[in-house]
Design a protein around this motif. Structure first.
Motif, PDB file in Angstrom:
ATOM      1  N   CYS A  47       0.858  -1.189   0.000  1.00  0.00           N
ATOM      2  CA  CYS A  47       0.000   0.000   0.000  1.00  0.00           C
ATOM      3  C   CYS A  47       0.890   1.234   0.000  1.00  0.00           C
ATOM      4  O   CYS A  47       1.644   1.467   0.957  1.00  0.00           O
ATOM      5  N   ALA A  48       0.812   2.012  -1.062  1.00  0.00           N
ATOM      6  CA  ALA A  48       1.674   3.179  -1.216  1.00  0.00           C
ATOM      7  C   ALA A  48       0.840   4.442  -1.289  1.00  0.00           C
ATOM      8  O   ALA A  48       0.024   4.601  -2.206  1.00  0.00           O
TER       9      ALA A  48
ATOM     10  N   TYR B 180       2.408  -6.858  -5.602  1.00  0.00           N
ATOM     11  CA  TYR B 180       1.125  -6.308  -6.038  1.00  0.00           C
ATOM     12  C   TYR B 180       1.017  -4.919  -5.404  1.00  0.00           C
ATOM     13  O   TYR B 180       0.887  -4.799  -4.188  1.00  0.00           O
ATOM     14  N   LEU B 181       1.091  -3.898  -6.230  1.00  0.00           N
ATOM     15  CA  LEU B 181       1.180  -2.529  -5.735  1.00  0.00           C
ATOM     16  C   LEU B 181      -0.147  -1.793  -5.860  1.00  0.00           C
ATOM     17  O   LEU B 181      -0.710  -1.699  -6.958  1.00  0.00           O
ATOM     18  N   LEU B 182      -0.641  -1.291  -4.746  1.00  0.00           N
ATOM     19  CA  LEU B 182      -1.765  -0.359  -4.719  1.00  0.00           C
ATOM     20  C   LEU B 182      -1.178   1.021  -4.449  1.00  0.00           C
ATOM     21  O   LEU B 182      -0.587   1.248  -3.383  1.00  0.00           O
TER      22      LEU B 182
ATOM     23  N   THR C  79       7.193  -4.173 -10.764  1.00  0.00           N
ATOM     24  CA  THR C  79       6.196  -4.895  -9.965  1.00  0.00           C
ATOM     25  C   THR C  79       5.474  -5.936 -10.812  1.00  0.00           C
ATOM     26  O   THR C  79       5.414  -5.834 -12.046  1.00  0.00           O
ATOM     27  N   HIS C  80       4.904  -6.912 -10.130  1.00  0.00           N
ATOM     28  CA  HIS C  80       4.145  -7.962 -10.829  1.00  0.00           C
ATOM     29  C   HIS C  80       2.805  -7.423 -11.321  1.00  0.00           C
ATOM     30  O   HIS C  80       2.391  -7.689 -12.457  1.00  0.00           O
ATOM     31  N   ARG C  81       2.101  -6.684 -10.467  1.00  0.00           N
ATOM     32  CA  ARG C  81       0.823  -6.061 -10.824  1.00  0.00           C
ATOM     33  C   ARG C  81       0.742  -4.710 -10.117  1.00  0.00           C
ATOM     34  O   ARG C  81       1.203  -4.562  -8.981  1.00  0.00           O
ATOM     35  N   THR C  82       0.101  -3.746 -10.757  1.00  0.00           N
ATOM     36  CA  THR C  82      -0.089  -2.429 -10.149  1.00  0.00           C
ATOM     37  C   THR C  82      -1.506  -1.942 -10.428  1.00  0.00           C
ATOM     38  O   THR C  82      -2.013  -2.071 -11.552  1.00  0.00           O
ATOM     39  N   VAL C  83      -2.146  -1.409  -9.408  1.00  0.00           N
ATOM     40  CA  VAL C  83      -3.417  -0.705  -9.560  1.00  0.00           C
ATOM     41  C   VAL C  83      -3.215   0.706  -9.009  1.00  0.00           C
ATOM     42  O   VAL C  83      -2.785   0.881  -7.871  1.00  0.00           O
TER      43      VAL C  83
END
Length: 608
Positions: free
Chosen positions: A519-520, A544-546, A558-562
């Motif tokens: 969580c960023a 997995y980056l939020l 990153t593997h996945r980012t939203v």
């Protein structure tokens, strides 16, 4: 942590009892049962080691004009038909019970010597036999229950049905909630208002130690000393359809998407008043000005909300803030400074550990107790000096969603009100904080629109057995909350950490099989978080980056980012919570778990 319903009428009460149990099943769902009677006829008792739907199928065709029913969360004895409530006392008493009888073993031994035979492993069965024993000498059900209750040590909410006494039911409470429902020619009681919504909106909350003699046309209350007492009924404004699923697949999903409305309702009065101390009560300003410290006590998700609030309150007021797990606080020997503001956070206002901690705080100093609660007229709200009612509405899913975010909103208002009372912030900064609040419902709606992207993440996570959650500043407690949600409903072992703690142990767990959800926030030291991400990716971990806008640079590798639609400034903890709820929800759906009723858990924790 069990659900209780009772009803007496001239018509068949079975449908209303079963409907009430269905609405209370979130309180316990490992077994269920119902006892029915009509006139002087023998009892009909139906019990199953299963859900209310199983009980309904088995009870089809039965009837009675008075009855008690129960859905169980096991504390004494494994889930089974023999341990399911109602329990039979002697040959003429049926009892349902929520709570724990701490001296049940000594009572069981004494009753056994008197010839009573026990057929279950529960603590509840001693209540039934004890009332039966007292009935032999008292000759009246009311007096028998009044004689039995003082012999019980612990917590209880009970409903009692006696064979041959076709005029009444008896119910009583100490330490566990119970509410009476008033009808026309019929009366009801339940452990939660939700069970009564289709039947009546006129209710009376039983106070601690009270007993009620429930008859078709009237209810007579008796206080803890056994003396008759009176109290006017309240009209509740919860609508019956609040407990309906509607278009949603699960209650949890429904409650996730109700959050923008719940947040707006929670903030409405505070914004109308300008987030002043009076939002919490007429004496709040003086209390806030004089408080030397703030002590927050809570359990579970509410504890995580308290951890977030510590960042806000310390930054805005300079007051020292401690956050305590309620079940541990009461067993410590700390001394409270006179005037300390003790903030007790509870969705239900009936959480046993939380109530014990709040009472313990009063014994340690001349504190001021502020209740932050979703249920008006609950035990906690009645015992508090100051009060903020969140407006989450009825929450049925066991895993807290809208109750948690409305608690965060209320704590934000508390921080602002404390700063205002103590004049610890410049006026422009205070106004800036308040200006964020009206934007919150729209920010929440925008984040919920990310659901399809979170559902895609969930497809991958559903194959994993472990997960790590990372956050910094106010997003560290949100990482704890995200991990809790995944544990609760998807049964995936997950842990939340402050980003800086990664290299102090958890990094040993990271390899290509370990998903790390990060969580960023733009205001939550993203530069420091960047190094934590690199540490994970260097060891093959899947990140997995939020991320809020302003944190895009963290997405590299990153593997996945939203990316969240907007940065929420000091409210990032609230908006970052929502995608984590959706992620846990869809992961659980993929795994096929019971989202609303996760194994071994119950919604309202009314036992220690």
């Amino acid at each position: 942590m069990c659900g209780i319903v009772g009803a007496i009428s001239d018509r068949n009460v079975l449908p209303m009892l079963l409907a009430g149990l269905a609405r209370l099943e979130y309180r316990g769902y490992d077994s269920s049962g119902v006892a029915l009677a009509s006139g002087a006829a023998a009892f009909e008792r139906i019990r199953v080691a299963g859900r209310v739907a199983d009980l309904s199928a088995l009870a089809a065709g039965h009837s009675g004009t008075r009855g008690i029913a129960h859905t169980r969360w096991a504390t004494h004895g494994v889930p089974s038909e023999r341990n399911a409530h109602p329990h039979l006392g002697g040959d003429s008493i049926m009892v349902v019970h929520n709570g724990i009888i701490e001296n049940h073993q000594s009572l069981r031994a004494a009753l056994t010597t008197r010839g009573y035979v026990f057929t279950s492993d529960t603590d509840t069965e001693v209540i039934a036999h004890l009332i039966h024993a007292e009935l032999q000498t008292q000759g009246d059900l009311l007096r028998a229950v009044q004689a039995a209750l003082p012999q019980l040590h612990g917590a209880y909410a009970i409903g009692v049905l006696a064979q041959g006494d076709d005029e009444r039911l008896i119910c009583a409470r100490r330490g566990s909630p119970l509410v009476l429902g008033l009808g026309f020619g019929e009366q009801y009681f339940a452990s939660d208002i939700a069970a009564l919504l289709p039947l009546t909106q006129r209710v009376i909350y039983l106070e601690e130690g009270e007993l009620a003699d429930v008859r078709r046309d009237a209810i007579q209350l008796y206080d803890a000393a056994g003396q008759p007492t009176e109290r006017a009924a309240r009209t509740i404004d919860v609508q019956p359809d609040a407990a309906e699923l509607g278009q949603y697949r699960h209650y949890m999903q429904k409650e996730i998407f109700e959050q923008p409305t719940a947040l707006a309702s929670t903030l409405a009065r505070a914004l109308e008043l300008g987030c002043v101390p009076a939002t919490f009560g007429p004496t709040a300003e003086a209390v806030f000005q004089a408080a030397p410290a703030v002590r927050i006590v809570a359990c579970g998700s509410s504890y995580h909300a308290g951890l977030v609030a510590r960042y806000w309150i310390e930054e805005w007021t300079g007051l020292p803030v401690s956050v305590e797990i309620a079940s541990e606080y009461r067993y410590r020997s700390s001394v409270e400074q006179d005037g300390t503001l003790v903030v007790a956070i509870s969705q239900s206002g009936e959480t046993a550990d939380l109530l014990a901690a709040a009472r313990s705080a009063r014994e340690r100093g001349k504190v001021q107790l502020l209740a932050l609660c979703n249920v008006p007229h609950s035990t906690l709200t009645r015992e508090a000096d100051l009060l903020f009612l969140t407006q989450a509405g009825l929450e049925i899913g066991v895993a807290s969603t809208k109750a948690f975010t409305t608690q965060l909103a209320a704590l934000f208002v508390l921080g602002v009100a404390l700063a205002g009372a103590r004049q610890s912030l410049p006026a422009p900064r205070l106004a800036e904080l308040i200006d964020w609040l009206p934007r919150l419902p729209a920010l929440a709606r925008d984040v919920l629109a990310l659901e399809p992207q979170l559902e895609a993440w969930a497809h991958e996570l559903s194959h994993d057995h472990n997960a790590l959650f990372l956050g910094r500043h106010t997003l560290f407690p949100i990482a704890l909350e995200g991990a809790l949600k995944l544990k609760e409903i998807a049964y995936i072992h997950a842990e939340g950490y402050a980003g800086g703690e990664l290299k102090h142990g958890p990094l040993a767990l990271v390899d290509e099989t370990m998903p790390v959800i990060v969580c960023a926030g733009a205001d939550a030291v993203p530069d420091k978080l960047a190094s934590n991400l690199r540490e994970v990716m260097a060891r093959g971990g899947r990140v997995y980056l939020l991320a809020e806008p302003g944190c895009e640079a963290l997405a590299d590798g990153t593997h996945r980012t939203v990316l969240l639609p907007q940065a929420a400034g000091p409210l990032a903890a609230l908006t970052m919570t929502l995608p984590l709820q959706l992620l846990a929800y869809h992961t659980a759906c993929r795994k096929g778990t019971d989202v609303d009723k996760p194994r071994n858990l119950a919604k309202s924790v009314t036992v220690e």
